[in-house]
Design an enzyme around this catalytic site. Structure first.
Site, PDB file in Angstrom:
ATOM      1  N   HIS A  50      26.977  12.490   0.935  1.00 51.31           N
ATOM      2  CA  HIS A  50      27.712  13.117  -0.069  1.00 51.31           C
ATOM      3  C   HIS A  50      28.467  14.316   0.792  1.00 51.31           C
ATOM      4  O   HIS A  50      27.983  14.801   1.793  1.00 51.31           O
ATOM      5  CB  HIS A  50      27.039  13.762  -1.199  1.00 51.31           C
ATOM      6  CG  HIS A  50      25.829  14.712  -1.122  1.00 51.31           C
ATOM      7  ND1 HIS A  50      25.069  15.136  -1.830  1.00 51.31           N
ATOM      8  CD2 HIS A  50      25.193  14.947   0.292  1.00 51.31           C
ATOM      9  CE1 HIS A  50      24.279  15.884  -1.233  1.00 51.31           C
ATOM     10  NE2 HIS A  50      24.240  15.846  -0.062  1.00 51.31           N
ATOM     11  N   GLN A  83      34.750  10.956  -1.462  1.00 49.20           N
ATOM     12  CA  GLN A  83      34.118  11.998  -2.211  1.00 49.20           C
ATOM     13  C   GLN A  83      35.108  13.074  -2.173  1.00 49.20           C
ATOM     14  O   GLN A  83      35.507  13.175  -0.779  1.00 49.20           O
ATOM     15  CB  GLN A  83      32.662  12.453  -2.215  1.00 49.20           C
ATOM     16  CG  GLN A  83      31.673  11.739  -2.956  1.00 49.20           C
ATOM     17  CD  GLN A  83      30.452  12.208  -2.985  1.00 49.20           C
ATOM     18  OE1 GLN A  83      30.084  13.455  -2.476  1.00 49.20           O
ATOM     19  NE2 GLN A  83      29.577  11.733  -3.768  1.00 49.20           N
ATOM     20  N   VAL A 136      22.461  22.927  -7.560  1.00 46.78           N
ATOM     21  CA  VAL A 136      23.373  23.561  -8.947  1.00 46.78           C
ATOM     22  C   VAL A 136      22.467  24.053 -10.055  1.00 46.78           C
ATOM     23  O   VAL A 136      21.307  23.174 -10.303  1.00 46.78           O
ATOM     24  CB  VAL A 136      24.506  22.827  -9.403  1.00 46.78           C
ATOM     25  CG1 VAL A 136      25.680  22.873  -8.155  1.00 46.78           C
ATOM     26  CG2 VAL A 136      24.092  21.148  -9.491  1.00 46.78           C
TER      27      VAL A 136
END
Ligand code: FA5
Length: 344
Positions: A174, A214, A257
């Protein structure tokens, strides 16, 4: 006889001067050259008459005849130069090329749809004040996992089917792999997007590729809230899809997060009415996002008691599929020209 010949020579000289005034092209010049200097010219006729002039006058007549002949030859020479210069000027004007002008690139194919929409995405975020940073395609365990709060042995690692190199580096799973570097290298306010290729050891299907793009977003400053994140992403999606769009936050878990979640958009295919793609819900879950975990801020040297920030990561192909109603992600890299040519 002497006066008659002199007279004729004067008349010939003056006629020639008038005629040569109007010469504009080589054809006309050739005609006049023949007329005044050719074997059957008036000058030749006059010169034949010089023999009939008295002996004592011949030198004077001969001298005048030579002067007239030289005068006509000089008229021919001047006209020849004038015509040549005119030709040169015309060529320069018509064939003039500015060798300092930028080259014109010949049209050869067109940009791949991913490139086109990646550029559009970058433009939209740059207009909102974001900078663009590229990721490393091969990175280390620390940046891909540890620095985003996924230590060794953490079950979240199983969510990313990772390609490892022999020397224990990773093909990034990612673009969050750049979060730590970006936050370490910049001082808040930090507004960065990271567009890049990601790799996962997937069993591919219509929605999953082993290699896909991404776009990560990172925004860190004092007083940044979830509302800023929703506003930023709504602005982007409306510019990308060129229509009004609602966004909503659905809680989900990502170790980096807190709170974390998915952003869902009003389905762009049915405008929220409900269709096969959104499974009748009118919403599409499109990306992972959330407020950056305090631990992740601290690992990057940012004081989490003063600063907050948000981050997101979305898959570009999935957005392009929605924008252009494409039903299989594998078409992007299949090399089928019939598919690619539709984006010329
Ligand atoms: C992540 O990769 C997180 N790093 C996103 C993130 C960033 C969350 C910052 C919070 C904060 P996820 O694995 O869900 O999340 O992937 C994000 C997006 O990448 C997906 O929504 C999807 O659009 C795209 N994606 C993931 N796997 C594939 C795949 N195999 N093929 C195509 N697109 C994919």
């Amino acid at each position: 006889m002497k006066n008659e010949v002199l007279d004729n020579l004067d008349k010939l000289g003056s006629c020639a001067r008038d005629d040569f005034k109007n010469v504009t092209d080589s054809k006309k010049l050739d005609e006049l050259r023949t007329k005044y200097l050719g074997r059957k010219s008036a000058l030749t006729d006059i010169l034949k008459k010089v023999k009939e002039v008295k002996q004592e006058d011949r030198a004077e007549v001969g001298k005048r005849a030579n002067e007239v002949k030289a005068g006509i030859e000089s008229l021919v020479e001047t006209a020849t130069k004038t015509i040549e210069n005119q030709k040169l000027e015309k060529n320069l004007k018509e064939d003039w090329k500015d060798v300092t002008a930028p080259g014109v690139r010949p049209q050869r194919g067109s940009l791949h749809p991913i490139t086109q929409l990646m550029q559009k995405t970058e433009d939209i975020f740059v207009n909102m004040g974001f900078e663009v940073e590229m990721p490393y395609e091969i990175d280390d365990d620390y940046h891909n996992f540890e620095s985003v709060n996924i230590p060794k042995g953490h079950p979240a690692r199983d969510a990313w089917d990772t390609f490892w190199t022999e020397d224990k580096n990773v093909l990034i799973t990612h673009t969050s792999s750049m979060q730590n570097r970006v936050m370490k290298n910049k001082k808040p306010p930090i507004r960065i997007i990271v567009p890049g290729k990601c790799f996962r050891n997937e069993a591919t299907d219509a929605r999953h590729e082993h290699t896909f793009y991404q776009v990560e977003g990172i925004y860190v400053d004092k007083g940044i809230t979830m509302t800023d994140m929703l506003g930023t992403l709504k602005t982007y999606f409306e510019a990308f899809f060129e229509k009004d769009i609602d966004v909503k936050f659905i809680p989900d878990y990502f170790p980096f997060v807190e709170p974390g979640g998915q952003i869902a958009l009003t389905c762009v295919l049915c405008d929220g009415k409900g269709c096969k793609v959104c499974k009748g819900s009118g919403w599409l879950e499109i990306l992972g996002c959330g407020m950056i975990h305090p631990k992740v801020l601290e690992m990057a040297g940012i004081d989490s008691t003063s600063y907050t920030g948000f981050a997101w990561g979305f898959g570009l192909e999935r957005l392009i599929m929605l924008k252009h109603n494409i039903n299989d992600i594998r078409l992007f890299h299949k090399g089928d020209l019939r598919f690619i040519k539709q984006f010329n």
